[in-house]
Enzyme design. Structure first.
Site, mmCIF file in Angstrom:
data_model
loop_
_atom_site.group_PDB
_atom_site.id
_atom_site.type_symbol
_atom_site.label_atom_id
_atom_site.label_comp_id
_atom_site.label_asym_id
_atom_site.label_seq_id
_atom_site.Cartn_x
_atom_site.Cartn_y
_atom_site.Cartn_z
ATOM 1 N N ASP A 57 0.819 -1.212 0.000
ATOM 2 C CA ASP A 57 0.000 0.000 0.000
ATOM 3 C C ASP A 57 0.857 1.266 0.000
ATOM 4 O O ASP A 57 0.735 2.107 0.874
ATOM 5 C CB ASP A 57 -0.895 -0.073 1.255
ATOM 6 N N ASN A 112 7.021 -7.352 7.037
ATOM 7 C CA ASN A 112 5.782 -6.711 7.469
ATOM 8 C C ASN A 112 4.604 -7.443 6.844
ATOM 9 O O ASN A 112 4.545 -7.607 5.619
ATOM 10 C CB ASN A 112 5.730 -5.249 7.027
ATOM 11 N N GLU A 113 3.692 -7.862 7.686
ATOM 12 C CA GLU A 113 2.440 -8.473 7.253
ATOM 13 C C GLU A 113 2.602 -9.558 6.204
ATOM 14 O O GLU A 113 2.043 -9.469 5.109
ATOM 15 C CB GLU A 113 1.465 -7.397 6.763
ATOM 16 N N TYR A 121 -6.440 -3.027 13.092
ATOM 17 C CA TYR A 121 -7.340 -1.976 12.607
ATOM 18 C C TYR A 121 -8.764 -2.139 13.114
ATOM 19 O O TYR A 121 -9.708 -1.953 12.366
ATOM 20 C CB TYR A 121 -7.261 -1.903 11.066
ATOM 21 N N GLU A 156 1.099 -0.762 14.082
ATOM 22 C CA GLU A 156 0.150 0.017 13.269
ATOM 23 C C GLU A 156 -1.216 -0.006 13.939
ATOM 24 O O GLU A 156 -1.669 -1.048 14.408
ATOM 25 C CB GLU A 156 -0.009 -0.562 11.851
HETATM 26 C C1 BDP Z 1 -1.329 -2.366 6.676
HETATM 27 C C2 BDP Z 1 0.011 -2.208 5.972
HETATM 28 C C3 BDP Z 1 0.310 -0.779 5.573
HETATM 29 C C4 BDP Z 1 -0.929 -0.127 5.026
HETATM 30 C C5 BDP Z 1 -1.981 -0.097 6.124
HETATM 31 C C6 BDP Z 1 -3.249 0.632 5.694
HETATM 32 O O1 BDP Z 1 1.072 -2.715 6.748
HETATM 33 O O2 BDP Z 1 1.358 -0.753 4.653
HETATM 34 O O3 BDP Z 1 -0.676 1.155 4.523
HETATM 35 O O4 BDP Z 1 -2.291 -1.404 6.474
HETATM 36 O O5 BDP Z 1 -4.191 -0.002 5.276
HETATM 37 O O6 BDP Z 1 -1.941 -3.472 6.162
HETATM 38 O O7 BDP Z 1 -3.256 1.864 5.781
#
Ligand code: BDP
Length: 600
Positions: free
Chosen positions: A161, A396-397, A466, A502
């Site tokens: 992303d 990452n992820e 999230y 995050e």
């Molecule tokens: C996560 C990723 C990150 C994305 C973020 C998003 O690690 O790179 O920018 O989500 O959705 O999955 O903003």
């Protein structure tokens, strides 16, 4: 891969500036003599991404050529001359006076080639560099693959992303070292009460016996030791009584001066230790919280190119909200930036470019493993002496084939080969990093709904979550309950300190609503507050890193308004959104950070 320096025996010539530039969509340049001359070239800034400098090249990711002519200073004669590229995304090939001197794969790490025999003394030398950034399934990071996060289906087709900026992103330089020179230095520091220890390993380019010395300057009294080389390698340990230890609140640097008969190299170092004990990360034996951001190297016009004024501004803004830490999401950042982190006291999670790894076929994975392996080695070789780097992040992820965002998955379905492949792949990366550098912590960053089992090998648990955005959007109470429960479960399962690397909500600056609705500044402010409150109740949470520091260029998709990820607490032009005040409330301690970037 020591950073080139200028002193009385070492020299460097920074070739940053306006270069000649020409795209090569048919890939005919090499056989058509472009390494010698570029007809009908246009101007381009180095460093910088070409996508931002020409509107009609915004989407161009094929081959492009850079050219610059330069004299090499006469005083360098008799020395060994190298050309060094700070980074070129994704694949760079260097030619000097028409001769190909080497290629490098991977977008965010430096590479250098010796060119002593090719230099034309007293005349102009022609330097040509071709760069291409084709998106491919087997590259790291990958492109043109179906993403497990289907909603990211995007143009250009990335699995990640952020915009796949292309070009020479960091300075290109020529540098000269003596015939017999210091090739590598490794510093490991320790603490014993008020005494510091500095262990230095030095490698020369020659294997004969030699003598040298190492000196630590900057403390109360200089400390020295002899270096006796055998097989080109020497080690020394220095004790530093009453040492001043490096930390985020007192980023004190000593100068380590290494001298041999012909060479001299000075390296700023910090004396500090990092460890994990139970549920805490310890810096110099004391618990520390790594609070701050996920970030990107990103700005208008410069793209992913080194932008020094922006760097200084970003550090000042991060400090102004009380942040002491960030992750180099999702690739290694510039060497200039790492030095700034050392001198201003940021605690870094240093990440490789392995974002969104997939475990789709043994053939693809073997190719990706080759690149990941190389990138970990190059990253650790480059950054191993930075006191600011506390943690290596090797991915990452990484993506399970099936991702259920709403469910915590501890083991995963072992009948699914990708679950087993992923575990082996990631364990291999973590162990490789640990072997290369046993003095730091190693982690990888887990995706929401991903397998907890994949994180077991790590020293610190890093997770991206999230709740309240991709899941339970608009339902903050429910989201925070889920977060609360999941944090507890994660701690109970893995028993390692947790950093939330995050959490965040997209926010259009200037959008307001009461009650707070998604995309408004009020919603982001509440979201950040809620997350920080939950975390504050859990002593195993060792850091909260908001996604994201500032809005940044992403690929075009239905999720990214104007191709921008708006999860920043600052806009892309670095104006604050409301959430910034919330961060200040939580992170700025009495007196707080000042504009000069130093905590009072
Ligand atoms: C996560 C990723 C990150 C994305 C973020 C998003 O690690 O790179 O920018 O989500 O959705 O999955 O903003």
């Amino acid at each position: 891969m020591l950073n080139p320096i200028q002193n009385n025996v070492r020299h460097k010539l920074d070739l940053s500036g306006i270069w000649d530039f020409k795209i090569d969509p048919d890939e005919i340049g090499e056989q058509s003599g472009w390494p010698n001359a570029l007809a009908d070239a246009g101007p381009i800034a180095v460093p910088g991404s070409w996508n931002e400098q020409y509107a009609d090249l915004f989407e161009y990711l094929g081959v492009a050529w850079y050219m610059r002519r330069t004299y090499v200073p006469q005083t360098w004669q008799g020395q060994r001359v190298f050309i060094r590229v700070g980074s070129a995304n994704y694949f760079g090939t260097v030619y000097v006076n028409g001769t190909k001197v080497g290629s490098h794969e991977g977008g965010h790490l430096p590479f250098a080639f010796e060119v002593t025999k090719l230099v034309r003394w007293g005349e102009e030398n022609v330097i040509a560099i071709s760069v291409e950034n084709h998106l491919k399934p087997t590259r790291v990071p990958s492109g043109k693959l179906p993403s497990a996060l289907g909603a990211f289906a995007s143009f250009p087709s990335t699995t990640f992303d952020f915009y796949p900026y292309a070009g020479i992103h960091r300075p290109v330089m020529l540098y000269a070292v003596p015939q017999d020179y210091i090739e590598d230095v490794t510093v490991v520091t320790g603490i014993d009460g008020t005494e510091g220890s500095v262990k230095v390993m030095v490698r020369l380019n020659t294997s004969g016996a030699a003598q040298g010395s190492v000196r630590l300057v900057g403390g109360d009294a200089p400390v020295e030791a002899d270096l006796r080389f055998s097989g080109g390698v020497a080690e020394a340990e220095m004790r530093v009584p009453g040492a001043r230890f490096w930390s985020d609140t007192d980023p004190f640097l000593y100068d380590l001066v290494i001298e041999t008969a012909s060479d001299r190299y000075t390296l700023p170092i910090g004396i500090r230790t990092v460890a994990v004990r139970d549920n805490q990360i310890l810096l110099n034996g004391r618990p520390v919280k790594m609070n701050g951001f996920g970030r990107h190297e990103d700005f208008y016009a410069s793209g992913r190119g080194l932008n020094l004024p922006l760097l200084v501004k970003d550090y000042q803004l991060m400090r102004s909200v009380g942040a002491n830490s960030y992750r180099t999401s999702h690739y290694p950042y510039s060497e200039e930036e790492m030095r700034l982190a050392d001198s201003t006291g940021f605690l870094i999670i240093d990440e490789t470019p392995a974002v969104s790894l997939q475990f789709d076929s043994e053939e693809n994975m073997a190719e990706r493993m080759r690149i990941c392996w190389q990138q970990i080695e190059e990253l650790i070789t480059r950054d191993k002496n930075h006191p600011s780097v506390l943690i290596w992040s090797v991915a990452n992820e990484p993506q399970p084939q099936k991702l259920n965002l709403t469910k915590v998955d501890v083991e995963g379905n072992r009948a699914d080969p990708s679950v087993v492949w992923g575990k082996q792949f990631l364990d291999t990366l973590v162990r490789h990093a640990r072997e290369l550098d046993p003095t730091r912590l190693v982690t990888l960053v887990g995706v929401m709904g991903g397998l907890m089992d994949w994180l077991r090998e790590c020293d610190v648990t890093c997770i991206n979550r999230y709740w309240g955005w991709y899941v339970d959007g608009g339902q903050m109470d429910k989201a925070l309950t889920q977060l609360d429960e999941e944090l507890d479960l994660t701690w109970q399962t893995l028993r390692k300190p947790i950093i939330m690397t995050e959490f965040g909500a997209d926010t259009m600056v200037g959008f307001h609503s009461q009650p707070p609705l998604m995309w408004t500044e009020e919603y982001q402010a509440e979201y950040v507050r809620g997350h920080l409150e939950v975390a504050a109740r859990k002593d195993f949470v060792a850091g909260m890193q908001v996604w994201h520091y500032a809005d940044f260029a992403a690929v075009q998709s239905v999720m990214r308004v104007g191709g921008v990820n708006m999860r920043g607490v600052f806009t892309r032009t670095r104006q604050p959104k409301m959430a910034v005040e919330v961060l200040r409330e939580f992170w700025v301690k009495d007196g707080g950070a000042t504009d000069s970037g130093k905590a009072e």
